[in-house]
Design a protein around this motif. Structure first.
Motif, short mmCIF file in Angstrom:
data_model
loop_
_atom_site.label_atom_id
_atom_site.label_comp_id
_atom_site.label_asym_id
_atom_site.label_seq_id
_atom_site.Cartn_x
_atom_site.Cartn_y
_atom_site.Cartn_z
N SER B 94 17.48 77.32 12.20
CA SER B 94 17.69 78.51 12.06
C SER B 94 18.70 79.22 12.94
O SER B 94 18.56 78.71 14.21
N SER B 95 19.43 80.23 12.43
CA SER B 95 20.30 81.12 13.61
C SER B 95 20.13 82.42 13.07
O SER B 95 20.03 82.84 11.68
N HIS B 96 20.77 83.06 14.04
CA HIS B 96 20.79 84.72 13.76
C HIS B 96 21.57 85.00 12.44
O HIS B 96 21.31 85.91 11.76
N SER B 97 22.63 84.38 12.32
CA SER B 97 23.89 84.65 11.44
C SER B 97 24.51 83.25 11.40
O SER B 97 24.01 82.30 11.91
N ALA B 98 25.23 83.02 10.50
CA ALA B 98 26.42 82.01 10.32
C ALA B 98 27.63 82.00 10.88
O ALA B 98 28.40 81.19 10.95
N GLY B 99 27.69 83.02 11.93
CA GLY B 99 29.18 83.53 12.70
C GLY B 99 29.34 82.64 13.89
O GLY B 99 29.58 83.07 14.91
N GLY B 100 29.08 81.32 13.87
CA GLY B 100 29.42 80.37 15.19
C GLY B 100 28.21 80.43 16.10
O GLY B 100 28.42 79.99 17.42
N GLU B 101 27.31 81.09 15.74
CA GLU B 101 25.99 80.88 16.79
C GLU B 101 25.34 79.64 16.72
O GLU B 101 25.37 78.92 15.85
N LYS B 102 24.75 79.23 17.82
CA LYS B 102 23.97 78.14 18.12
C LYS B 102 22.80 78.02 17.20
O LYS B 102 22.15 79.05 16.53
N LEU B 103 22.43 77.00 16.68
CA LEU B 103 21.12 76.66 15.85
C LEU B 103 20.28 76.58 16.83
O LEU B 103 20.21 75.79 17.50
N PHE B 104 18.92 76.85 16.25
CA PHE B 104 17.75 76.43 16.97
C PHE B 104 16.93 75.72 16.12
O PHE B 104 16.63 76.05 14.75
N PHE B 105 16.44 74.59 16.58
CA PHE B 105 16.03 73.51 15.65
C PHE B 105 14.40 73.49 16.05
O PHE B 105 13.84 73.62 17.07
N GLY B 106 13.82 73.05 14.95
CA GLY B 106 12.33 72.70 15.15
C GLY B 106 12.03 71.15 15.43
O GLY B 106 13.29 70.55 15.74
N SER B 107 11.05 70.81 15.57
CA SER B 107 10.82 69.15 16.15
C SER B 107 10.93 68.31 14.82
O SER B 107 10.66 67.10 15.29
N GLY B 108 10.94 68.92 13.84
CA GLY B 108 11.19 68.03 12.59
C GLY B 108 10.03 67.48 12.03
O GLY B 108 8.85 67.54 12.76
N THR B 109 9.96 66.83 10.80
CA THR B 109 8.85 66.14 10.44
C THR B 109 9.23 64.62 10.05
O THR B 109 10.27 64.44 9.37
N GLN B 110 8.47 63.85 10.64
CA GLN B 110 8.66 62.33 10.28
C GLN B 110 7.99 61.97 8.94
O GLN B 110 6.80 61.77 9.05
N LEU B 111 8.92 61.54 8.17
CA LEU B 111 8.37 61.12 6.48
C LEU B 111 8.35 59.78 6.51
O LEU B 111 9.37 59.27 6.64
N SER B 112 7.30 59.10 6.06
CA SER B 112 7.08 57.52 6.15
C SER B 112 6.61 57.29 4.63
O SER B 112 5.63 57.79 4.42
N VAL B 113 7.52 56.74 3.69
CA VAL B 113 6.97 56.41 2.62
C VAL B 113 6.72 55.13 2.49
O VAL B 113 7.60 54.25 2.51
N LEU B 114 5.36 54.77 2.19
CA LEU B 114 5.12 53.12 2.01
C LEU B 114 5.24 52.84 0.88
O LEU B 114 5.19 53.32 -0.43
#
Lengths: 112, 114
Positions: B94-114
């Motif tokens: 997410s970011s405060h806006s889309a005007g060139g600001e940096k993104l703050f990331f989550g740690s992600g979800t590792q999805l494994s499909v068996l």
């Protein structure tokens, strides 16, 4: 359309030495931003450095600096005095209007 | 919250099942992105939300993928009838806006499909 290319899948550097990671990009936008992000094993991407394309001066952030060559569409990252904590995946990214496009990443190994 | 929160951290599912991945962005951030990171690949853009505007869904790989963002805050990425090629890390930012600001990331979800 935007593209970002990182041609070095993996790089190694000796601790305390300097390393440069390469990135080239292409965009049709006249106004854009360039970024380097670091992804440690925790997976959480962290901003390393940001460059506004309209600024000629290269961005610096402590031990991290960029070599921005706008005409060549090149945006390399230089890490000085490399530390063990710098070991990670590094992604170059280009932001046009709102869409961030990322390269495939460079894995940096730091050797003690 | 203090950062972007994603849940679950890891998800193992059987081929053909549906999965829901959740992203809770930083409070006040109007822009929210989903990316997919496959092994050895870069980050593949999936979808972008900005405020109350219609989302940019141009990166969704098939109609099995959908996402929504309720109340301009929490977002859910749903994958129906999962396939093995859906296995990847799904990152939200997410970011405060889309005007060139940096993104703050989550740690992600590792999805494994068996």
């Amino acid at each position: 359309a935007q593209t970002v290319t990182q041609s070095q899948p993996e790089m190694s550097v000796q601790e305390a030495e300097t390393v440069t990671l390469s990135c080239t990009y292409d965009t049709s936008e006249s106004d854009y931003y360039l970024f380097w992000y670091k992804q440690p094993p925790s997976r959480q991407m962290i901003l390393v450095i940001r460059q506004e394309a309209y600024k000629q001066q290269n961005a610096t952030e402590n031990r991290f600096s960029v070599n921005f060559q706008k005409a060549a569409k090149s945006f390399s990252l230089k890490i000085s005095d490399s530390q063990l904590g710098d070991a990670a995946m590094y992604f170059c990214a280009c932001l046009g209007t709102y869409k961030y496009i990322f390269g495939t990443g460079t894995r940096l190994k730091v050797l003690a | 919250g203090a950062g972007v929160s994603q849940s679950p951290s890891n998800k193992v599912t059987e081929k053909g099942k549906d999965v829901e991945l959740r992203c809770d962005p930083i409070s006040g951030h109007t822009a929210l992105y989903w990316y997919r990171q496959s092994l050895g690949q870069g980050l593949e853009f999936l979808i972008y939300f900005q405020g109350n505007s219609a989302p940019d869904k141009s990166g969704l790989p098939s109609d099995r993928f959908s996402a929504e963002r309720t109340g301009g805050s929490v977002s859910t990425l749903t994958i129906q009838r999962t396939q093995q090629e859906d296995s990847a890390v799904y990152l939200c930012a997410s970011s405060h806006s889309a005007g060139g600001e940096k993104l703050f990331f989550g740690s992600g979800t590792q999805l494994s499909v068996l």
